[in-house]
Scaffold this active site. Structure first.
Site, short mmCIF file in Angstrom:
data_model
loop_
_atom_site.label_atom_id
_atom_site.label_comp_id
_atom_site.label_asym_id
_atom_site.label_seq_id
_atom_site.Cartn_x
_atom_site.Cartn_y
_atom_site.Cartn_z
N GLY A 243 -0.46 -24.23 -31.77
CA GLY A 243 -1.37 -24.48 -30.64
C GLY A 243 -0.70 -23.89 -29.58
O GLY A 243 0.28 -23.13 -29.22
N SER A 244 -1.05 -24.47 -28.50
CA SER A 244 -0.75 -24.34 -26.93
C SER A 244 0.76 -24.64 -26.91
O SER A 244 1.44 -23.95 -25.79
CB SER A 244 -1.34 -25.06 -25.89
OG SER A 244 -2.82 -24.64 -26.09
#
Lengths: 615, 368
Positions: A324-325
């Site tokens: 993810g981020s």
């Protein structure tokens, strides 16, 4: 009737003398046969048979060593040895073993430790060899048996050491458990260092460092008679207890992590960025390693293996998640180093990023407006990174990701570690037989799509960000000591590599990570302490991508399709001494599900440091 | 009874010497095999010594009575033997599942052992009376009856080893006296026809197991094969020089089964080695050859038959027992003459030796 003397006159000695000669020859042949056979046995095979008579007479009886202890960095014992009790019957003393067995069985309710005794064992030609009838009986039952010894001739109690995992489930994945060696393990072992009834590590450190922990068997050379009675001890070699392992784990911190994480499934790992020392590692759900001590019951084993949440899995090293981020930092590092952007490069985020007939969206529907790199990281703007991904291309991103240790196992001293995945064009072609799509690069830039990392890999990469670029091997075992405390081997931090990111660029990224937690609109606000010293990054990894119109109904989608929540952070900002990764499986947003847990761990860490400092 | 001086002059001191020598070796060997064995009452070697003394007395009696007189009363002796077997069947003590022992005044005795000697005497008598030049079929039928009855009674004790031994002794003596070629062929054919019947109807399971184990001792190394494997280890580990008296590990740690009785020879071989064994076997051989020489020198048929019978009785005992201990034959309960522990066997053997001396010392005197 016998009065006449016919037999005297009719006797013809010649005929009988002839036959006597034949019989004499037969007798000579027979004696020759006996001597020939004796020659064969005593002279030809004499040495072999003498050895067999020695091995008949002399038994080597193994004396098992005590397994090594495992202690934490402060000397707190994590695994100890405890006594468990077995009952055996010596047939010769019992006289009627079956009867004694029945009396024993009638003493109390044996429950799990049922009394067994095979009929065949009673007919053993070595009646002085004890026959085991019950394993692992409790102290209460032991007391009952001991108070009835007069009625139980030939019953003896064997003390068998078992592992005691002091903190049970809390350290289960880290320490592992032991069990009797299986036939397949025995077959694999080429060095023949193991015997059939050895207890070996089956999981965790117990397995990984079994060689160090198991110690060396001693033995007694005993003269026995045909009945198996011990007559003399001819020689004795004492066993050598296994070595003690001193871990970098801090048991108090481990407890903090365990208590901080109440979610269904996930993991918390704490590492020291300056050394790579693993200070805590918790995986949930967990299990009680003490269950495995004398053979786990079928029921318990079934419960563990059939649980859909897989409590036996150590998620810190064998759970693989899209980052993810949290991945954005490495994309940013690549873009900075490749000179594609500077910290001032700005882009306009209106919430969408069209590509061909598809539209990629920012997590914030209405967009972030004009963002530079710092804001893009702080507010986790997806569109900014879609651009970077496009500029870098998949293979350059992969190159940088690998320098941060992604895509290969960290080499931590635990079995079953996964290596994660750093996708490249070549990988996709090989794996799927299809060329790489441009849109896949776009997903990859925000840590979705094919990329997979283990929580430990992610933590280590962030430690490299924190410590100025040094990638350490996760350092679990601090020292090996002999059972009486002599140091056998001292381990020190191992540098795996230096990330190819300049000091200046690292500072830019670190500053952004500080912003994530401490600046307005930062996604990691949960970690904002009054000291304002924590840097971190949220991550939300999609399990499946959902069409736009279903975005709003996230609360109702089935558990197994919900996003994983990630948070990784370190503190303090200057000269970081602790780094934490939290993964909550299917927990939703990193900022809301994972960050609060990381907060509790960070708080706990500094509280402990303060308490200890005061002391 | 008037004692002829010539009898004393002709007394067979050599034979007596050999018998005493072997018996002494036997008692030493029993001492080694059993000195650390727990037994009720007297230790086994002392008991064997008592039996030796009893046997010597009976031996003196046996050679004092002219063997012609013994032959004269052969059938009576036979009847007494059979009667003893009946007593065993009725009142005998049962040990290890078979009824072999008769207990009289605290002494236990095996009439089946005595039967071996009785059979030799009765066969000597019958052959002397009826056989001129080899057997005829009619003679054989009578002999079958004479031998069959004790064989049957002993076999049902059950003591198949001794029963077979009687048959073997009978066959040996019959061959010696002379049998037509046809009869031999018929007997062999008949024997082969009866073998499967014997296997399935007569042999008990444990007996079959013994035969199978003999063919392959490793079939059941801790069960029926145990005896023979341990025995071979004991014998072989004696090597050339032996482990020394009282130092045989197989013996002293009791890995050897039945070590003072049927497997006494293993004890001897383990402790005295190949050299000791060769010496013992040569003494045995000398005894046998001496006996055969007595048979040759006897002036009459009964003397020849008695001497031959007793000699073969000893020979078969040696050959079968040692053969079994060395794994040449299946395990059968035949004691090693003069060496194995066992009062009945020793006493009967000494009486047999008495018979030999009897024939020996009277070989120059023709009865009036």
């Amino acid at each position: 009737m016998f009065g006449n003397r016919d037999y005297l006159t009719n006797y013809d000695p010649k005929k009988f003398r002839q036959r006597l000669r034949v019989f004499t020859w037969c007798v000579l042949c027979a004696f020759f046969l006996l001597i020939a056979r004796m020659w064969y046995l005593q002279i030809v095979k004499g040495d072999v048979l003498r050895q067999r008579s020695e091995s008949n007479r002399i038994r080597i009886q193994e004396i098992k060593p005590l397994r090594g202890l495992i202690v934490d960095s402060r000397g707190d014992i994590l695994v100890n040895n405890q006594s468990s009790f077995d009952i055996s019957i010596i047939p010769e003393i019992a006289k009627n073993a079956a009867d004694v067995r029945n009396r024993l069985a009638g003493l109390c309710d044996w429950g799990d430790a049922s009394i067994f005794l095979e009929e065949a064992a009673l007919k053993s030609p070595r009646p002085f060899v004890p026959v085991k009838v019950a394993r692992n009986i409790g102290r209460d039952k032991l007391a009952v048996v001991e108070s009835h010894t007069l009625n139980l001739p030939g019953v003896v109690v064997d003390i068998v050491p078992v592992r005691e995992y002091i903190y049970g489930a809390m350290d289960a994945h880290l320490l592992g458990y032991v069990g009797e060696i299986s036939s397949s393990e025995l077959g694999r072992d080429a060095s023949a260092a193991y015997r059939a009834d050895d207890v070996v590590g089956k999981y965790g450190i117990e397995k990984y460092l079994d060689d160090v922990l198991k110690g060396k068997s001693g033995g007694e050379q005993v003269e026995v008679d045909a009945a198996g009675r011990r007559l003399n001890v001819l020689g004795r070699i004492d066993p050598v207890s296994g070595h003690t392992l001193v871990l970098n784990i801090d048991s108090d911190l481990q407890k903090v992590c365990w208590d901080a994480f109440k979610e269904q499934a996930g993991t918390v790992v704490v590492m020291e960025p300056r050394t790579g020392a693993v200070m805590a590692m918790v995986s949930r759900p967990s299990f009680d390693p003490n269950l495995f001590n004398r053979g786990i019951s079928e029921q318990s084993w079934k419960t563990l293996t059939e649980d859909p949440l897989c409590p036996l899995q150590n998620r810190a090293i064998s759970g693989q998640y899209p980052p993810g981020s949290t991945y954005k930092l490495f994309v940013a590092a690549a873009a900075l180093e490749e000179g594609l952007i500077t910290e001032n490069t700005e882009t306009w985020c209106n919430g969408t990023y069209p590509m061909g007939n598809r539209t990629f969206r920012c997590w914030r529907k209405r967009g972030h407006g004009t963002v530079d790199l710092h804001r893009a990281i702080v507010e986790s703007c997806d569109v900014y990174f879609y651009h970077l991904g496009d500029m870098l291309g998949v293979d350059t991103m992969a190159e940088y990701a690998k320098t941060f240790g992604f895509g290969s196992a960290t080499g931590v001293s635990l079995p079953g570690e996964k290596s994660g995945l750093v996708p490249t064009r070549e990988w996709k072609l090989r794996r799927f037989g299809e060329p790489w799509q441009r849109g896949e690069t776009t997903s990859l830039a925000i840590g979705q799509g094919f990329a997979l990392v283990t929580p430990l890999q992610l933590l280590r990469a962030y430690c490299a960000l924190a410590n100025g670029g040094t990638l350490y091997k996760p350092w679990l075992v601090k020292r090996i000591e002999t059972a009486d405390g002599q140091t056998v081997q001292e381990f020190s931090p191992e540098v795996e590599g230096i990330v190819p990111v300049s000091r200046k660029n690292l500072d830019i990224l670190r500053n952004a990570l500080w912003g994530v937690v401490n600046e307005p609109h930062g996604t990691g606000g949960a970690l904002k302490r009054k000291e304002q010293d924590v840097c971190g990054k949220t991550g939300t990894s999609q399990v499946i991508s959902l069409p736009d119109d279903e975005e709003d109904q996230k609360g109702e989608i089935p558990y197994r399709f919900r996003d994983h929540a990630l948070f990784v952070c370190f503190a303090p900002y200057t000269d970081p001494e602790v780094a934490v990764v939290v993964v909550v499986e299917h927990g939703g947003h990193g900022g809301s599900a994972a960050a609060p847990i990381a907060r509790r761990v960070i708080d706990g860490y500094f509280r402990l440091a303060q308490e200890r400092g005061v002391k | 009874m008037k004692i002829d001086r010539r009898l004393l002059i002709n007394f067979d001191w050599v034979l007596l010497g050999m018998v005493l020598l072997i018996s002494a070796i036997g008692i030493l060997n029993i001492y080694s095999a059993s000195h650390n064995l727990y037994t009720r009452g007297e230790p086994l070697y002392t008991k064997q010594l008592y039996w030796l003394l009893v046997g010597l007395v009976l031996m003196i009696i046996t050679f004092s009575v002219d063997y012609h007189t013994i032959i004269r009363y052969a059938y009576l002796i036979y009847l007494v033997g059979i009667a003893l077997l009946f007593l065993v069947a009725l009142y005998g003590n049962i040990t290890h599942g078979s009824q072999r022992w008769l207990v009289l005044w605290g002494f236990s005795f095996q009439p089946s052992e005595l039967m071996k000697l009785v059979l030799i005497i009765v066969l000597a008598r019958y052959c002397t009376d009826n056989v001129q030049d080899g057997f005829r079929a009619r003679n054989l039928l009578v002999l079958f009856a004479i031998v069959g009855l004790p064989v049957y009674m002993i076999a049902r004790q059950p003591d198949l080893g001794t029963a077979m031994f009687l048959v073997l002794l009978f066959a040996t003596i019959t061959l010696f006296v002379g049998v037509g070629r046809k009869l031999i062929l018929w007997s062999v054919a008949g024997g082969m026809a009866l073998a499967p019947v014997g296997w399935f109807l007569i042999l008990k399971d444990y007996q079959k197991e013994r035969i199978l184990t003999f063919l392959d001792p490793d079939r059941d190394p801790l069960g029926t094969g145990y005896h023979i494997i341990q025995s071979i280890i004991a014998v072989g580990s004696g090597s050339l020089w032996g482990k020394g008296f009282l130092k045989g590990t197989q013996t002293q740690l009791k890995f050897l089964p039945e070590q003072q009785t049927d497997f006494a020879f293993s004890v001897f071989a383990e402790e005295w080695g190949f050299l000791g064994v060769v010496v013992l076997i040569f003494i045995f051989l000398a005894l046998i050859l001496w006996g055969l020489q007595l048979a040759r020198n006897s002036r009459d048929l009964p003397g020849t038959l008695l001497a031959f019978g007793v000699t073969m009785f000893v020979f078969w005992g040696i050959f079968i027992n040692i053969g079994m201990v060395l794994g040449i034959f299946p395990v059968v309960g035949i004691p090693l003459p003069f060496i194995s522990y066992g009062g009945s066997s020793l006493v009967v053997l000494l009486m047999g030796a008495g018979l030999l001396m009897n024939v020996s010392m009277r070989r120059f005197i023709l009865q009036p």
